[in-house]
Design a protein around this motif. Structure first.
Motif, PDB file in Angstrom:
ATOM      1  N   MET A  87     -11.184  -6.184  -3.037  1.00 41.95           N
ATOM      2  CA  MET A  87     -10.462  -5.213  -3.797  1.00 41.95           C
ATOM      3  C   MET A  87      -9.265  -4.959  -2.476  1.00 41.95           C
ATOM      4  O   MET A  87      -7.761  -4.842  -3.300  1.00 41.95           O
ATOM      5  CB  MET A  87     -11.641  -4.059  -4.229  1.00 41.95           C
ATOM      6  CG  MET A  87     -11.632  -4.021  -4.993  1.00 41.95           C
ATOM      7  SD  MET A  87     -13.446  -2.624  -5.135  1.00 41.95           S
ATOM      8  CE  MET A  87     -11.701  -1.041  -5.770  1.00 41.95           C
ATOM      9  N   ALA A  88      -9.411  -4.264  -1.189  1.00 40.31           N
ATOM     10  CA  ALA A  88      -8.695  -4.061  -0.491  1.00 40.31           C
ATOM     11  C   ALA A  88      -7.811  -5.867  -0.294  1.00 40.31           C
ATOM     12  O   ALA A  88      -6.141  -5.375  -0.335  1.00 40.31           O
ATOM     13  CB  ALA A  88      -8.922  -3.844   0.973  1.00 40.31           C
ATOM     14  N   VAL A  89      -8.400  -6.846  -0.229  1.00 41.56           N
ATOM     15  CA  VAL A  89      -7.643  -7.868  -0.068  1.00 41.56           C
ATOM     16  C   VAL A  89      -6.368  -7.783  -1.130  1.00 41.56           C
ATOM     17  O   VAL A  89      -5.310  -8.251  -1.135  1.00 41.56           O
ATOM     18  CB  VAL A  89      -8.035  -9.110   0.077  1.00 41.56           C
ATOM     19  CG1 VAL A  89      -7.264 -10.789   0.165  1.00 41.56           C
ATOM     20  CG2 VAL A  89      -9.030  -8.869   2.019  1.00 41.56           C
ATOM     21  N   GLU A  90      -7.020  -7.891  -2.072  1.00 39.35           N
ATOM     22  CA  GLU A  90      -6.515  -8.648  -3.894  1.00 39.35           C
ATOM     23  C   GLU A  90      -5.388  -6.969  -3.868  1.00 39.35           C
ATOM     24  O   GLU A  90      -4.076  -7.613  -3.680  1.00 39.35           O
ATOM     25  CB  GLU A  90      -7.114  -7.514  -4.774  1.00 39.35           C
ATOM     26  CG  GLU A  90      -8.401  -9.380  -5.251  1.00 39.35           C
ATOM     27  CD  GLU A  90      -9.425  -8.638  -6.116  1.00 39.35           C
ATOM     28  OE1 GLU A  90      -9.472  -8.114  -6.460  1.00 39.35           O
ATOM     29  OE2 GLU A  90     -10.186  -9.338  -5.944  1.00 39.35           O
ATOM     30  N   ASP A  91      -5.157  -5.713  -3.415  1.00 40.61           N
ATOM     31  CA  ASP A  91      -4.753  -4.533  -3.926  1.00 40.61           C
ATOM     32  C   ASP A  91      -3.043  -5.124  -2.713  1.00 40.61           C
ATOM     33  O   ASP A  91      -2.344  -4.596  -3.062  1.00 40.61           O
ATOM     34  CB  ASP A  91      -5.136  -3.386  -2.877  1.00 40.61           C
ATOM     35  CG  ASP A  91      -5.828  -2.613  -4.506  1.00 40.61           C
ATOM     36  OD1 ASP A  91      -5.545  -3.386  -5.434  1.00 40.61           O
ATOM     37  OD2 ASP A  91      -6.531  -1.969  -4.353  1.00 40.61           O
TER      38      ASP A  91
END
Length: 402
Positions: free
Chosen positions: A55-59
């Motif tokens: 999720m952090a990478v996507e955000d």
């Protein structure tokens, strides 16, 4: 001549672009999430931490400084040798740039030491020992979510103030358990309490009867559960069978998170005091993150999941600020930059790698108080990071004096 100069300028532009990309090793940033995915701590961090990292990478947009970001994961089975072998393989053959999460203190210490030898970054979000930023600190090692001192200050301090003067510990027989018992015992004694005894149990044991009977016979006001995950859940369940709480003793779950409360159920967990550095229902931002995490995993995040999201985000911010994924430059930025996100607000990183962020003293709601799934906590107090964690000067980290 004009055509020649134009051609030279074009080549210079291409070269500059190539140079910028070349600042990222192997043209990709690869992050490893190494934790327990099948044992007693599978719910504590497990695959939820992997989802939080993604999720952090996507955000962040999926790339940093023009290079794609990948997240890989593996199960270390709570064994330091297995974890070290995986970490070495990741570094040697899979071009992993940083390893994070590292549930289980013995694993975290081993992988942090190996990573130091190989000049790589680790960010521990799932282990508790203060040794990571104390006597065994390293220049590129970071400790993000919580530690045994913060848990002792939070849960231990609250119970002593409420009359829990005499303590007996039921302790997991490895580095994490020892550290949690020691820190909580010292803090209880500093507040006027007394440690009357302790007993150690193997990791992932199923029968706590003999240990609980010793604790019950000790006459202690509080039985401190210096363990975590399913070990704590099983101990609480079996304590109920012996009527320990009904007989007047209190149980202190020294490392217990939302995931374990959910697994145990409010009927059994109600009234427990515990300390976490994150609660999904605290702000609009944490609620939004919690709902997104719930859609992906079927569960609300605990502090390990949220801290992993934060650690990955800060690591990518540091790469972006440094313009490279080179260890020394990125590590310097991680020490220098404040951390301000859904997990930590305006927090700072010490020279010893400790993230100084607020922690929260929680009380588990009764079934009647809860308004729905995962509405489990009343926040009793906010403990500033400077009070919750050992100061840089007192940490015992050799980097602080340098």
């Amino acid at each position: 001549m004009n055509r020649f100069l134009t051609t030279v300028a074009a080549f210079a532009t291409i070269a500059a672009g190539t140079s910028a990309v070349a600042e990222i090793s192997d043209d990709v940033v690869k992050i490893g999430i190494l934790n327990d995915q099948s044992g007693v701590y599978a719910d504590f961090g497990g695959k939820g931490s992997y989802e939080a990292a993604k999720m952090a990478v996507e955000d962040f947009g999926g790339n940093v400084s023009g290079a794609p970001v990948e997240v890989v994961t593996a199960d270390h089975q709570n064994k330091a040798d297995i974890a070290s072998n995986i970490a070495r393989q990741w570094y040697d053959t899979e071009q992993v740039d940083a390893i994070m999460e590292l549930t289980t203190s013995s694993v975290a210490l081993a992988v942090q030491a190996l990573s130091d030898d190989m000049n790589k970054i680790t960010v521990t979000t799932g282990a508790a020992t203060t040794e990571l930023t104390g006597a065994q600190c390293v220049p590129n090692g970071f400790h993000w979510a919580y530690d045994t001192h913060a848990l002792a200050v939070g849960t231990g301090g609250a119970l002593v103030e409420q009359g829990g003067k005499k303590w007996y510990f039921l302790t997991a027989d490895y580095a994490f358990g020892y550290s949690l018992e020691e820190q909580t015992g010292k803090f209880a004694e500093s507040k006027g309490g007394e440690v009357v005894g302790s007993v150690r149990h193997p990791l992932a044991t199923n029968d706590y009867s003999s240990f609980l009977l010793q604790a019950q016979a000790s006459g202690a006001d509080v039985i401190g559960l210096a363990n975590a995950g399913q070990d704590t859940q099983n101990a609480i369940k079996q304590a109920a069978e012996f009527g320990i709480v009904q007989s007047g003793q209190r149980l202190a779950a020294l490392l217990f998170t939302l995931s374990e409360v959910h697994g145990l159920g409010l009927e059994a967990a109600q009234g427990l005091s515990l300390t976490e550095s994150f609660y999904w229902d605290r702000t609009d931002e944490t609620r939004a993150f919690g709902e997104r995490f719930m859609e992906r995993t079927g569960s609300m995040p605990n502090m390990v999941h949220a801290a992993t999201y934060s650690a990955v985000t800060q690591y990518l911010k540091a790469i972006e600020a440094a313009g490279t994924d080179a260890t020394e430059e990125v590590s310097a930025k991680m020490h220098e930059m404040p951390v301000d996100d859904l997990f930590a607000n305006g927090a700072s990183v010490g020279k010893n790698g400790r993230l100084y962020t607020d922690v929260y003293l929680m009380e588990v709601k009764s079934p009647e108080e809860s308004e729905g799934p995962f509405d489990y906590y009343n926040v009793l107090a906010t403990i500033p990071g400077e009070e919750a964690f050992i100061s840089e000067a007192d940490s015992g980290c050799s980097l602080v004096s340098n």
